[in-house]
Design a protein around this motif. Sequence first.
Motif, PDB file in Angstrom:
ATOM      1  N   PRO B  24       0.812  -1.231   0.000  1.00  7.64           N
ATOM      2  CA  PRO B  24       0.000   0.000   0.000  1.00  7.64           C
ATOM      3  C   PRO B  24       0.844   1.280   0.000  1.00  7.64           C
ATOM      4  O   PRO B  24       0.478   2.258  -0.636  1.00  7.64           O
ATOM      5  N   LEU B  25       1.961   1.258   0.715  1.00  4.81           N
ATOM      6  CA  LEU B  25       2.769   2.477   0.739  1.00  4.81           C
ATOM      7  C   LEU B  25       3.415   2.722  -0.619  1.00  4.81           C
ATOM      8  O   LEU B  25       3.590   3.861  -1.044  1.00  4.81           O
ATOM      9  N   ASP B  26       3.777   1.656  -1.311  1.00  6.84           N
ATOM     10  CA  ASP B  26       4.303   1.808  -2.667  1.00  6.84           C
ATOM     11  C   ASP B  26       3.222   2.376  -3.581  1.00  6.84           C
ATOM     12  O   ASP B  26       3.485   3.252  -4.405  1.00  6.84           O
ATOM     13  N   LEU B  27       2.038   1.873  -3.434  1.00  9.50           N
ATOM     14  CA  LEU B  27       0.946   2.356  -4.285  1.00  9.50           C
ATOM     15  C   LEU B  27       0.723   3.845  -4.063  1.00  9.50           C
ATOM     16  O   LEU B  27       0.478   4.603  -4.995  1.00  9.50           O
ATOM     17  N   MET B  28       0.837   4.244  -2.797  1.00  5.38           N
ATOM     18  CA  MET B  28       0.671   5.666  -2.475  1.00  5.38           C
ATOM     19  C   MET B  28       1.693   6.528  -3.210  1.00  5.38           C
ATOM     20  O   MET B  28       1.421   7.658  -3.577  1.00  5.38           O
ATOM     21  N   ALA B  29       2.888   5.974  -3.387  1.00  3.74           N
ATOM     22  CA  ALA B  29       3.954   6.756  -4.021  1.00  3.74           C
ATOM     23  C   ALA B  29       3.697   6.942  -5.512  1.00  3.74           C
ATOM     24  O   ALA B  29       4.339   7.762  -6.154  1.00  3.74           O
ATOM     25  N   TYR B  30       2.770   6.171  -6.037  1.00  3.47           N
ATOM     26  CA  TYR B  30       2.514   6.285  -7.479  1.00  3.47           C
ATOM     27  C   TYR B  30       1.147   6.871  -7.793  1.00  3.47           C
ATOM     28  O   TYR B  30       0.599   6.660  -8.852  1.00  3.47           O
ATOM     29  N   GLU B  31       0.629   7.653  -6.851  1.00  2.00           N
ATOM     30  CA  GLU B  31      -0.703   8.204  -7.097  1.00  2.00           C
ATOM     31  C   GLU B  31      -0.644   9.648  -7.578  1.00  2.00           C
ATOM     32  O   GLU B  31      -1.655  10.257  -7.821  1.00  2.00           O
ATOM     33  N   TYR B  32       0.546  10.215  -7.723  1.00  3.71           N
ATOM     34  CA  TYR B  32       0.619  11.632  -8.092  1.00  3.71           C
ATOM     35  C   TYR B  32       1.667  11.848  -9.180  1.00  3.71           C
ATOM     36  O   TYR B  32       2.478  10.974  -9.475  1.00  3.71           O
ATOM     37  N   ASP B  33       1.665  13.050  -9.750  1.00  2.00           N
ATOM     38  CA  ASP B  33       2.780  13.508 -10.572  1.00  2.00           C
ATOM     39  C   ASP B  33       3.127  14.915 -10.086  1.00  2.00           C
ATOM     40  O   ASP B  33       2.933  15.211  -8.904  1.00  2.00           O
ATOM     41  N   GLY B  34       3.587  15.793 -10.972  1.00  5.27           N
ATOM     42  CA  GLY B  34       3.957  17.131 -10.526  1.00  5.27           C
ATOM     43  C   GLY B  34       2.770  18.080 -10.415  1.00  5.27           C
ATOM     44  O   GLY B  34       2.942  19.247 -10.091  1.00  5.27           O
ATOM     45  N   ALA B  35       1.580  17.578 -10.685  1.00  9.76           N
ATOM     46  CA  ALA B  35       0.409  18.455 -10.650  1.00  9.76           C
ATOM     47  C   ALA B  35      -0.489  18.087  -9.473  1.00  9.76           C
ATOM     48  O   ALA B  35      -0.017  17.545  -8.482  1.00  9.76           O
ATOM     49  N   LEU B  36      -1.773  18.345  -9.585  1.00  7.67           N
ATOM     50  CA  LEU B  36      -2.622  18.216  -8.400  1.00  7.67           C
ATOM     51  C   LEU B  36      -3.465  16.943  -8.350  1.00  7.67           C
ATOM     52  O   LEU B  36      -3.886  16.520  -7.286  1.00  7.67           O
ATOM     53  N   GLU B  37      -3.711  16.360  -9.508  1.00  9.74           N
ATOM     54  CA  GLU B  37      -4.590  15.190  -9.563  1.00  9.74           C
ATOM     55  C   GLU B  37      -3.964  13.999  -8.823  1.00  9.74           C
ATOM     56  O   GLU B  37      -2.753  13.816  -8.851  1.00  9.74           O
ATOM     57  N   ARG B  38      -4.802  13.186  -8.214  1.00  9.88           N
ATOM     58  CA  ARG B  38      -4.294  11.995  -7.534  1.00  9.88           C
ATOM     59  C   ARG B  38      -5.193  10.803  -7.797  1.00  9.88           C
ATOM     60  O   ARG B  38      -6.417  10.941  -7.838  1.00  9.88           O
ATOM     61  N   SER B  39      -4.599   9.656  -7.948  1.00  9.56           N
ATOM     62  CA  SER B  39      -5.366   8.422  -8.038  1.00  9.56           C
ATOM     63  C   SER B  39      -4.395   7.263  -7.882  1.00  9.56           C
ATOM     64  O   SER B  39      -3.297   7.293  -8.424  1.00  9.56           O
ATOM     65  N   ARG B  40      -4.829   6.264  -7.138  1.00  7.55           N
ATOM     66  CA  ARG B  40      -3.891   5.213  -6.743  1.00  7.55           C
ATOM     67  C   ARG B  40      -3.960   4.007  -7.672  1.00  7.55           C
ATOM     68  O   ARG B  40      -5.054   3.568  -8.011  1.00  7.55           O
ATOM     69  N   PRO B  41      -2.811   3.481  -8.078  1.00  5.25           N
ATOM     70  CA  PRO B  41      -2.836   2.238  -8.864  1.00  5.25           C
ATOM     71  C   PRO B  41      -3.115   1.054  -7.946  1.00  5.25           C
ATOM     72  O   PRO B  41      -3.067   1.177  -6.730  1.00  5.25           O
ATOM     73  N   GLU B  42      -3.385  -0.092  -8.558  1.00  3.05           N
ATOM     74  CA  GLU B  42      -3.581  -1.303  -7.752  1.00  3.05           C
ATOM     75  C   GLU B  42      -2.327  -2.151  -7.710  1.00  3.05           C
ATOM     76  O   GLU B  42      -2.150  -3.005  -6.853  1.00  3.05           O
ATOM     77  N   ILE B  43      -1.473  -1.914  -8.682  1.00  5.57           N
ATOM     78  CA  ILE B  43      -0.187  -2.611  -8.681  1.00  5.57           C
ATOM     79  C   ILE B  43       0.808  -1.735  -9.430  1.00  5.57           C
ATOM     80  O   ILE B  43       0.435  -1.014 -10.358  1.00  5.57           O
TER      81      ILE B  43
END
Lengths: 439, 875
Positions: B24-43
Amino acid sequence: MPELDSEFISNQLARCNRCGYCIRTCPTYRATGHEGAVARSRNDLVRAVQRGKSELLEEMGDRFFQCLLCGACTESCLTDVQTDEIMVEAREAYRQAHGDSWLQQFIFRELLPDPERLAKYARLVALGKNTGISGLARSLGLLKIVSPKLDNAEALVEHMPREFFRDQLPHLGFHPVEDRPRGWFRYRPARVTGLRLLYFVGCGSNFQVPGEVVAGVRLLQAGGCDITVAPNVCCGLPPYSYGDREAARLLAAANLETLGSADCDVLLTECGSCSSFLKHYPRLLEGTEAAEPAQALAGKVRDITEVLPDLTLPEPRPLSHRVTYHDPCHLGRKQKIKAQPRDLLKRIPGVEHIELPEADWCCGGAGSYNLSNPDLSRKVLARKVENVRETGADTLITSCPACVIQLASGMREAGLDIQVRHLCDFLAEAHLPPDDAPC
Amino acid sequence: MPLSRYLVARLTEAVGRANATTDPLDLMAYEYDGALERSRPEIVLFPTTTQAVVDVLSLCYEKGVPVTPRGSGTCLSGGPVPLRGGVSLVLSRMDKLLEMDVPNQRVIVQPGHLNFDLIERLAKERHLYAPDPASQRVCTMGGNIAENSGGPHCLKYGVTTNHVTGLQVVLPDGGLMTMGGKALEAPGYDLRGVMIGSEGTLGVVTEITCRILPLPESVVTMLAIYDSIIKAAEAVSGIIAAGMIPATLEMMDRQIIRAVEAAVHAGYPLDAEAVLIIELDGMAAGLEDQVRQVQEICTSRGALRFEVAADEAHRDRLWRGRKGAFGAVARIAPNKITTDIAVPRTELPRVLAEVIEIGKRHGLDVGNVFHAGDGNLHPQLLFDDRNPDEVARVLAADKEIAKLAVEVGGVLTGEHGIGCQKAYAMPMACAPQDLAAMRALKDIFDPQGTFNPGKVLPPPNDAELQLHPPPCASPLPASNDQPVVVESYAEAAAILAEVTREQRRVVPVGGRTKVGDLGAALPLDSRALRSIVDYDWENLTVTAQAGLRVAELQAALAEHGQFAPLTAPFPDRATLGGLVAANSNGPLRYGYGELRDVLLGVRFATCGGQVVTSGSKTVKNVCGYDVKRLLVGSGGSLGMIVEATFRTLPLPPAESALLLRIGDFPTLAALSLEVRTSHLLPSALEAVNPALWNLLAARNMQPPEPDGQWRLLFALRGCAADVVEMRAGLTEAGARFGPEPPVLLDGSQAAFLWRDVAEASRLLGGPFYGLKAVVPPAEVAPLVAAASTDPSAAIRVSAGSGSVHIVVPTRGDPAALGAWVAGLETAAREAGGWLGPDAPPGSARDLLTPRRPDCISKAIKAAFDPAGVLPAMPL
Ligand SMILES: Cc1cc2nc3c(=O)[nH]c(=O)nc-3n(C[C@H](O)[C@H](O)[C@H](O)COP(=O)(O)OP(=O)(O)OC[C@H]3O[C@@H](n4cnc5c(N)ncnc54)[C@H](O)[C@@H]3O)c2cc1C
Ligand code: SF4
Ligand code: SF4
């Protein structure tokens, strides 16, 4: 978690706008290509906790402790976010939420504040090295403080010295100071042509690389310095890095008391980490009554590399070496001391200095990091080793005991025939007569 | 729907256990980019090989699992954010430099390679990769491809798409595809051009072949300070009008200057309203004079101060303010949105004023740092993300700024992409039919819509859903003998819709310099569409109708001291539309780029009865898919081009040509290699074989004496000092490769020669076959050797670019001809290039081995020409 409420943290975290500029120089990211190992995500995690979007989960510990605290990210960060300081506070909050191990408590609270007891334990470790007693005993070596993951410990300290630095003071012309308690020593030259200085003996210096310290002291002696050694305790960096700022403050206070009473121009050490942290005391003790003395003391702190260039040393004899220099994080980045060590090397005839690519990248030693995060540490080190190999140097020089040990183990593991030496050791070979050179 | 355990296991197996995580913590690290939108992957998967990418995509396609590729995640529009969960496919572990090929001036990298790592490595070879986004130290080459990234150097050097010749791509269904290679052009549709700038929504790029350039011999940095933005903008226009294209033109406005001054004490005066940083690069010889000119222009426009960097330290000082700008801004407020719009440069002063107004209306501090040369503007909207009200106001202002850009003829985004953040604005910027064309592309690449979903295109709105082909105003002639002369864009569209209904074949034609036998098709003649729609000479762009002759266009541009770097054989007859459709490139391509680099926009009529627009008047533009790329070299197979927008350039102050006689081709090739990789910058290096030389000489000079020698012709264009330096440098280089000194041609001699060189077929007189091969520039020799086995073949080699044009008289023995062509095909293939028919294609095509179209190109053809009424896809 009171710490994460600090204004410092809140402002710092607000300024991290996730631009990702830290990706370039963050060694843990470059070693893994994993976002979870870069400043941006470390900050994002802390921010999630700080803004109440997530609990401070037990699993977060690894993330916080995987940071090398090398500060490289801050250098590439346009908004100057100090991820290393954020991590220290996050670790503190984490410890408070999830507790310490008894071992860490014991080391930080019992051993480090008591040099004599510390020395006893260190001896045990040294002995253990030779007789093969239990891993636990071995683990009490000074760089091996923080983590229970100890499998990598053995490789790191190639040989624990039999004699620590303080033990050797009498052979170096030092005498106990009469009106002082035990542990104070002084060396007076026939004529003082150099500085009057107080020598700070770091733990790694004393226990792990005493030969190098001896070399440094001999150089200072050759430069006509009047040198006092006090019974200082650990500078406090290990507990600080671990997020135990309280323990660090206690050690700092003890040192302030001991060292503040000495009459000297300069407080000197050859350990880049100690000199850096001693300069950090004012910030550590900010808001306490020790702040002012800390300021006064910090003003006198010099790393040995800052002092040597101005001493009159014997003319160096030629050495035939192709050398390269690794900047310890605490020296090169935190104290901006980069030119002096290189200049010192270039003074020696016959020495060819090749600039190391990414010379100021962390070697992965980071205090006891190599023990708490052996895999990551090894990956970070691998990049360093590759860069060193590229230079074609026969000798790798640096100026911090922890780096010496980490780099030496890197060269050994890679099967490279490259000597890793502390700057002082190398300079002593050039500037001092051969028979006088340290063993 | 969460991923099944089974699928997680299979995906993990595809990349290897160490390269997959669902922590889960890895997934959290991949939910953003340099902008504002966020969404979490499943893998999160970190493939390390192309095969792993193929396996992952195939599996996900089969199971309908969303996949979103990611590089460094520095995107500023939400591109790598997995909006619908699924797989975050991280390319950071595919980061190798696969090949460094200096003789061909190409490198091949994996997508995770960082832009700046490449720059650093190339510096050792004294070369550079030109696109330099501000984020270049951290962004990946794959991300650069996806966003068609650009930077300060783009006015002069162009953006990513101008520097990439080949891609390896894994399509959303797992299919592996190669688009282009080391050769400058590839046959068929320019799919690489479509991939570039597609924001990671059409496939995963797994290998990138890019073009590299020699480092400029010299760089001069200058700083000018003004008390008004208008004056600074005038200085910029003045510099460009004087015929100089600076490598960098960076400007900061008052708000930024104040912030910078407070933070880094760059020493700007308090009344400064605009700081301009100008960098010229190129040959040292010419720079001195140019710097003087820049100084004159800057001071005559009222510069408060003008400085030229005397040394490296001084240069750093001049840059210090600009480099410190972002950090300085952070002192004012912790967060900022870096808005990104591109407008015609002439609109800059107005847009800047409006942006400040917008800021004021929303109670926001706005500062502007911008690339003044290409009109790319980054208003910095400052806020504190702990203050929700401020966040809302910032987002509102961001929207208004986007709208403003569109209103002044600019684009929504110059380099940061649409992503998910600006998708809402697409209908504002693009007509329904433009969106429909883009959507058609997306559907072809990703029929399930599971690949990086939710980006670039918003769901279709009513206007798009209600697009219908219009009826045809007047009936079409029954016979194909007479062409239908098209009078308007709408008419072209209506006719195409009509013939589609009737399933009647048509062929768009212009000057017919490239079209051979029309077969049984109705010609649609573009030549009545011949006006210049918009010539914005200060902005260096011209928009003209497709029927305009190339020569007419050049004449109009010459009145303003400019030209378009287009060269066509038969410029009096060739039309702009034909030029684009045939992807006609002349010798000057070496110095000024390919036609596709010069083309900024296209309008074309489709079989759906619509007039589709793609591109704009700005150099930087990543507003949706780059549909116009498909039209370049489309041979009329996708629609009828009715209008095109090109870059223009100031006419060079000095021009001459050098002619060198060199015994054999290998020696010539060695000399070309040396020149290509040196600091000398000729605009063309054209080699002519003995047979062609005899034809040229027969026309232009005395009766030829066949001497069996090759000739190398250099075009030297630039400022006077550069031309002198090139002449000296080339003479000196030439002396090392052959005994004869080069001949300097005077203007009219040179003009004739350049024209005739490109029109070899005319010189031959009789019937002929025209063939064209394009290979990497250092691999030409074997191909030339194969071609030279027929001594009657007239061969022209663009030695700088690696294209070879061969004209051979039609002869009696078809078997011998066939064998000869087969030999050429093999040689071209072995050199990493290809052989195709040159103008007119008709007969030569029959000699060539038919090439099979890839599935994507076939689908594109079917989408744009469902009834198959237009000419076949060129292959
Ligand atoms: C401070 C700052 C300054 C910037 N300045 C500039 C600038 O001057 N010019 C400019 O052009 N941009 C600029 N950018 C934007 C950004 O850096 C670029 O768009 C860059 O190219 C993104 O690269 P990346 O590796 O970070 O890609 P990511 O952010 O990871 O991804 C960007 C897009 O590319 C896709 N993608 C990534 N890799 C692949 C692949 N291998 N195959 C297919 N799709 C892929 C992703 O899905 C996503 O849609 C800036 C960004 C920041 C934070
Ligand atoms: S720490 Fe600094 S460099 Fe890294 S993402 Fe945050 S703001 Fe950017
Ligand atoms: S301190 Fe070092 S390891 Fe930690 S985030 Fe910064 S660069 Fe990375």
